[in-house]
Scaffold this active site. Structure first.
Site: not given
Ligand SMILES: Cc1cc2nc3c(=O)[nH]c(=O)nc-3n(C[C@H](O)[C@H](O)[C@H](O)COP(=O)(O)OP(=O)(O)OC[C@H]3O[C@@H](n4cnc5c(N)ncnc54)[C@H](O)[C@@H]3O)c2cc1C
Length: 396
Positions: A125-126, A128, A244, A378-379
């Site tokens: 899955q590409g 993020s 998902e 979860n947020e």
């Molecule tokens: C182990 C792992 C596997 C993954 N696998 C994949 C994969 O295969 N393919 C892929 O595409 N992605 C993958 N991901 C990415 C995943 O979907 C993202 O990490 C996730 O969507 C969170 O984005 P971020 O890491 O940029 O955090 P951010 O968006 O930067 O968030 C940081 C914190 O701020 C909070 N936050 C952000 N916006 C808000 C808001 N509007 N209101 C309240 N709180 C907020 C978040 O909840 C979090 O606690 C994976 C992530 C992990 C950790």
């Protein structure tokens, strides 16, 4: 399962149990229970399931799915997890597969769906990017049309198990001038052996290189690998994310963890009494049990799967509470294991000589931190529930 099933449903359940417990090798199921499933385990078990028509039951029947009732779907998910059969690879079964069934061209369906169900193609899955996780619509990877090809530049991160990937489904910006960011994104299928794609592994807190970064330097995708319409990728991504989230809830897995924790608590001695008799411990354990029952009932009423081109909202609810239960159980397991819970695993991966309860407690605890982050944090799920299910104002 304690729920009252009809005679036909019991027969259906027993048929599934037979396949899950007798056809899928015991060592594969044990490694799955221990959270140490290998790539080969997953491929083997998904192919066994597929040979019985059980790898992609959520898909439409014409593409190899099953015309099951909600109860049958629930029994399937529950029995699969209770037998510790590795879940069919989510990227294939519940992410790109349903998108291709719903939005793919007949040629794409013909070419990809059968090998996707049989795990002859391992999908990654590409979505993020470094600055685009929760705010996925801000993604910067671009695709520009050149004749019969799309040329991709940019990067993706957190690509789970991308080291095994044969093909990637990805989102890229095709119209930087769209009036809304969401309107300029397209959904592509990419052969991961294409020139210009570079992978770098990322080691997680449990010592496993489970995720990866990918860099795209002029990567060329044939025009026919665009899914659906140009600039409509956001719609397909939302549909995919609904599925998902649903697959992350893992209620049956929590049930097996619950049983393991309960059993071990009987053996741990606290001042001459088993820990399982401690009132405070019991209260916490049975709080989890009640939440699991509530989740089970919710999942039985609604599959939470996206349908008719629309993402499922209930999947946010199942994801949020399912992952909270999983994490709470992993904390309880650490407490039961006490000081025996070793922090195993070097950066080249865990090297367990035993598969005992305490040794695995720390690994599972650490690894399960991810479930409240991936698939949308979860947020963010709380936000979706507040806005779209509870209809609360003032949260935008
Ligand atoms: C182990 C792992 C596997 C993954 N696998 C994949 C994969 O295969 N393919 C892929 O595409 N992605 C993958 N991901 C990415 C995943 O979907 C993202 O990490 C996730 O969507 C969170 O984005 P971020 O890491 O940029 O955090 P951010 O968006 O930067 O968030 C940081 C914190 O701020 C909070 N936050 C952000 N916006 C808000 C808001 N509007 N209101 C309240 N709180 C907020 C978040 O909840 C979090 O606690 C994976 C992530 C992990 C950790």
């Amino acid at each position: 399962m304690d729920l009252e099933l009809t005679a036909d449903e019991k027969k259906f359940r027993d048929g599934l149990r037979d396949v899950f417990r007798n056809e899928v090798p015991a060592d594969i199921r044990q490694r799955s229970l221990d959270g140490r499933t290998t790539r080969d385990d997953l491929v083997t078990s998904m192919r066994i399931l597929n040979s019985h028509g059980l790898a992609v039951p959520e898909w439409p029947v014409r593409f190899g799915g099953q015309d099951w009732s909600e109860v049958q779907r629930f029994i399937y998910a529950s029995e699969l997890q209770r037998a510790s059969v590795p879940q069919p690879l989510a990227f294939n079964a519940s992410m790109v597969g349903p998108v291709l069934c719903e939005f793919g061209s007949p040629e794409q369906q013909e070419r990809f769906l059968a090998p996707t169900a049989n795990l002859d193609i391992w999908w990654s899955q590409g979505f993020s990017e470094p600055e685009a996780g929760s705010d996925l619509a801000s993604l910067k990877t671009t695709a520009r049309r050149e004749g019969d090809e799309w040329v991709i530049d940019g990067s993706k991160t957190w690509t789970t198990l991308g080291q095994y990937g044969d093909w990637m489904f990805l989102l890229a910006r095709t119209d930087p001038h769209a009036p809304k960011r969401q309107m300029g994104i397209s959904f592509f299928l990419l052969d991961m052996n294409t020139a210009g794609l570079e992978r770098r592994p990322i080691v997680l807190i449990d010592g496993e290189p489970e995720v990866n970064e990918f860099f795209f330097d002029g990567v060329r995708i044939p025009a026919e690998n665009l899914v659906g319409e140009e600039n409509q990728g956001w719609t397909y991504a939302k549909f995919l994310l609904g599925n998902e989230r649903n697959s992350i809830a893992r209620i049956g897995t929590s049930q097996t963890y619950f049983e393991a924790v309960t059993e071990m608590a009987d053996e741990v001695d606290i001042g001459g009494e088993p820990l399982s008799q401690d009132p405070e411990f019991r209260a916490r354990l049975y709080d989890i049990k009640l939440r699991l029952l509530a989740l089970e009932a919710t999942q039985m009423r609604v599959t939470g799967a996206s349908a008719n081109g629309q993402p499922s909202l209930v999947s946010s609810l199942l994801k949020l509470e399912g992952t909270r239960v999983l994490q709470d159980l992993s904390s309880l397991r650490m407490e039961v294991a006490g000081s025996d819970a070793g922090l195993v695993g070097e950066h080249d991966g865990p090297d367990l000589s035993t598969t005992d309860f305490a040794n695995l407690a720390a690994l599972q605890y650490l690894n399960l931190r991810k479930v409240s982050i991936f698939g949308g944090t979860n947020e963010i799920q709380r936000r979706v529930i507040a806005l779209n299910i509870l209809g609360l104002k003032g949260t935008r």
